[in-house]
Design a protein around this motif. Structure first.
Motif, PDB file in Angstrom:
ATOM      1  N   ARG A   1      -4.955  -3.532  10.082  1.00  0.00           N
ATOM      2  CA  ARG A   1      -3.943  -4.466  10.594  1.00  0.00           C
ATOM      3  C   ARG A   1      -4.497  -5.866  10.786  1.00  0.00           C
ATOM      4  NH1 ARG A   1      -1.336  -0.323  15.116  1.00  0.00           N
ATOM      5  NH2 ARG A   1       0.382   0.466  13.794  1.00  0.00           N
TER       6      ARG A   1
ATOM      7  N   THR B   1      -3.545  -9.203   3.722  1.00  0.00           N
ATOM      8  CA  THR B   1      -3.069  -8.386   2.615  1.00  0.00           C
ATOM      9  C   THR B   1      -3.769  -8.774   1.315  1.00  0.00           C
ATOM     10  OG1 THR B   1      -0.907  -8.156   3.659  1.00  0.00           O
ATOM     11  CG2 THR B   1      -1.019  -7.725   1.284  1.00  0.00           C
TER      12      THR B   1
ATOM     13  N   GLU C   1      -8.364  -6.612   2.146  1.00  0.00           N
ATOM     14  CA  GLU C   1      -8.731  -5.694   3.228  1.00  0.00           C
ATOM     15  C   GLU C   1     -10.205  -5.309   3.168  1.00  0.00           C
ATOM     16  OE1 GLU C   1      -4.418  -5.365   2.271  1.00  0.00           O
ATOM     17  OE2 GLU C   1      -6.284  -5.226   1.089  1.00  0.00           O
TER      18      GLU C   1
ATOM     19  N   GLU D   1       1.410   1.167   7.096  1.00  0.00           N
ATOM     20  CA  GLU D   1       0.726  -0.124   6.923  1.00  0.00           C
ATOM     21  C   GLU D   1       0.246  -0.298   5.492  1.00  0.00           C
ATOM     22  OE1 GLU D   1      -0.597  -3.838   7.836  1.00  0.00           O
ATOM     23  OE2 GLU D   1       0.575  -2.520   9.143  1.00  0.00           O
TER      24      GLU D   1
ATOM     25  N   ARG E   1       3.360  -0.968   3.334  1.00  0.00           N
ATOM     26  CA  ARG E   1       3.899  -2.316   3.532  1.00  0.00           C
ATOM     27  C   ARG E   1       3.174  -3.340   2.666  1.00  0.00           C
ATOM     28  NH1 ARG E   1       2.736  -6.769   6.185  1.00  0.00           N
ATOM     29  NH2 ARG E   1       0.829  -5.909   7.093  1.00  0.00           N
ATOM     30  N   ARG E   2       1.900  -3.095   2.436  1.00  0.00           N
ATOM     31  CA  ARG E   2       1.100  -4.043   1.659  1.00  0.00           C
ATOM     32  C   ARG E   2       1.317  -3.910   0.150  1.00  0.00           C
ATOM     33  NH1 ARG E   2      -3.702  -5.935   4.964  1.00  0.00           N
ATOM     34  NH2 ARG E   2      -3.005  -5.553   7.100  1.00  0.00           N
ATOM     35  N   THR E   3       2.159  -2.970  -0.262  1.00  0.00           N
ATOM     36  CA  THR E   3       2.485  -2.854  -1.685  1.00  0.00           C
ATOM     37  C   THR E   3       3.852  -3.450  -2.015  1.00  0.00           C
ATOM     38  OG1 THR E   3       3.616  -0.703  -1.485  1.00  0.00           O
ATOM     39  CG2 THR E   3       1.204  -0.671  -1.738  1.00  0.00           C
TER      40      THR E   3
ATOM     41  N   PRO F   1      -3.318  -2.350  -1.702  1.00  0.00           N
ATOM     42  CA  PRO F   1      -4.318  -2.891  -0.768  1.00  0.00           C
ATOM     43  C   PRO F   1      -5.726  -2.527  -1.218  1.00  0.00           C
ATOM     44  CG  PRO F   1      -3.197  -1.001   0.194  1.00  0.00           C
ATOM     45  CD  PRO F   1      -2.465  -1.328  -1.074  1.00  0.00           C
TER      46      PRO F   1
END
Length: 472
Positions: A229, A233, A236, A301, A304-306, A312
């Protein structure tokens, strides 16, 4: 530290009924229930630390306990005690907010604050006291407990000696660092830290270009999620490794949780030693898995990053062991990995390592060194511990030494579980006093563990089940 002759002698020191060594949640539970006895006992508790703190390096924002709030220090033995979590909330004018929050599992930070509240009010607790030695005095039939009182800087300030009829060891566990990584962790030249110190090093870790988390349990998952978190993005640069074949959920079914009941504890204790030793490793998912909410949060999480394309830069690899580790250049770490199922090996270069590799029971040998010849052990050299949580000592010692969270090999997976803290404390006090100040339930699980009922006064749950004599 060597015992000094200027400590108080038995003639000038009023003996205690109980001395507790270590003030973690388990001995804090014992102290709270001892404080509430109708017929008081003289008890005192010592801890080397200056104040109560519960895993301060892991009080990650939002992290919750894996047990319901009823698993506080006293409720499951005495819900009328003034030391319940609900009474703590009442004294803080927080009962109604808690009621509307509908939280069955409180946050770790709140549990820590609650325990600190209890510790600050119990007069029998003495922090900044380092235990130096425990001996048996046969002339007076008492244990001698030598201690050093520490000042605010942790330096020796005064010496003392307490005498007691009984002892409760609650010295807890210590972080486990795998052997391949121990030299790097001890050297401190590169950031290789145990999860117990995570929050103390969080900013340093976030500044690292690439971070590796090792360990598949709840702490490893919470740390991986917290780092994820906090990273941008697409950048990581996280790697999560685990020995287990999967990032598995913790067993949290209702009947599965009955492994953390007194019924199962009694059943496990009555099993032969070889059977107990075979059982414990296979029950890892009961206490070393990841709770469902944390697994969901990690997947959410990552997903969401895709959303805008791409994946990620985070790698999650179970089934991996670290064979060796070393420093690369001046500030990087090289891990030599082996995949168990593929039988393949590879190298991973990283800038920081977080070891979420759990805890081990602190050995009792050092603190009980002078009593070693009186201590009876099992075939593996571990202390024998009876159903009342007493060390098995030879008859020349008439006092009892009770243990808290040092008995997984004799009492099973519930030994470190907070949900059994109050019940174990009540068991100890009932035995110590020879009465039942805390009446305990005879039956606590719907599951009947084993075909032969344990001899604990529990009514036979299957009257149509007739034991057969084994054939030879």
């Amino acid at each position: 530290m060597t015992a000094r002759t200027d400590r108080p002698t038995p003639q000038t020191d009023q003996p205690h009924d109980l001395v507790g060594i270590g003030i973690g949640p388990f001995n804090l539970s014992l102290a709270a229930l001892a404080h509430g006895l109708t017929h008081p006992i003289t008890a005192t508790f010592y801890d080397q630390r200056p104040a109560f703190h519960w895993h301060p390096g892991l009080l990650i924002d939002g992290a919750s306990l894996q047990v319901p709030f009823l698993a506080d220090l006293v409720t499951l033995a005495d819900p009328t005690s003034p030391w319940t979590l609900l009474n703590y909330l009442r004294t803080r004018d927080r009962l109604f907010p808690f009621y509307f929050a509908e939280r069955f599992h409180i946050q770790r930070a709140e549990y820590d604050a609650y325990c600190r509240w209890v510790s600050e009010q119990l007069p029998a607790l003495h922090f900044s006291h380092q235990i130096d030695a425990i001996r048996w005095n046969p002339r007076h039939n008492l244990f001698e407990v030598d201690f050093t009182q520490l000042d605010t800087h942790g330096e020796a300030e005064a010496l003392g000696r307490a005498h007691t009829r009984h002892i409760a060891l609650g010295i807890g566990t210590e972080p486990h660092i795998p052997e391949p990584l121990k030299p790097l962790a001890d050297a401190g030249t590169v950031p290789v830290i145990h999860s117990a110190d995570y929050l103390h090093h969080r900013q340093q870790l976030l500044a690292a270009e690439h971070i590796t988390v090792i360990g598949s349990g709840q702490s490893g998952a919470e740390i991986f999620l917290d780092l994820l978190r906090a990273r941008p993005t697409g950048y990581e640069k996280l790697h999560w490794l685990a020995r287990t074949p999967a990032f598995a959920p913790m067993e949290y079914s209702k009947l599965g949780l009955e492994h953390f009941t007194p019924d199962y504890t009694r059943y496990f204790h009555a099993l032969p030693e070889p059977v107990r030793d075979q059982l414990v490793p296979h029950q890892w998912q009961l206490h070393k898995g990841i709770d469902h909410d944390t697994i969901t949060a990690i997947h959410d999480e990552l997903y969401r990053r895709t959303l805008h394309g791409g994946w990620p830069d985070a790698t999650l690899t179970p089934g991996v062991t670290v064979r060796t580790a070393g420093r690369l250049a001046t500030n990087r770490v090289e891990l030599h990995l082996e995949h168990t199922q593929q039988a393949t090996r590879s190298r991973l270069t990283t800038d920081a390592v977080v070891l979420a590799t759990g805890y081990r029971e602190r050995p009792l040998d050092q603190i009980l060194g002078s009593l070693d010849t009186h201590l009876r052990r099992d075939t593996a050299g571990r202390p024998r511990i009876d159903a009342h949580y007493r060390l098995d000592l030879d008859p020349t010692i008439t006092g009892n030494i009770y243990v808290q969270n040092a008995e997984r090999h004799t009492h099973g997976v519930g030994a470190p579980d907070l949900g059994l803290a109050a019940w174990r404390s009540a068991t100890i006090l009932n035995h110590l006093t020879g009465t039942t100040p805390y009446p305990l339930p005879q039956r606590t699980a719907f599951t009947t563990f084993g075909l032969t009922p344990q001899t604990t006064g529990i009514p036979t749950q299957t009257p149509n089940l007739v034991p057969l004599t084994p054939s030879h």
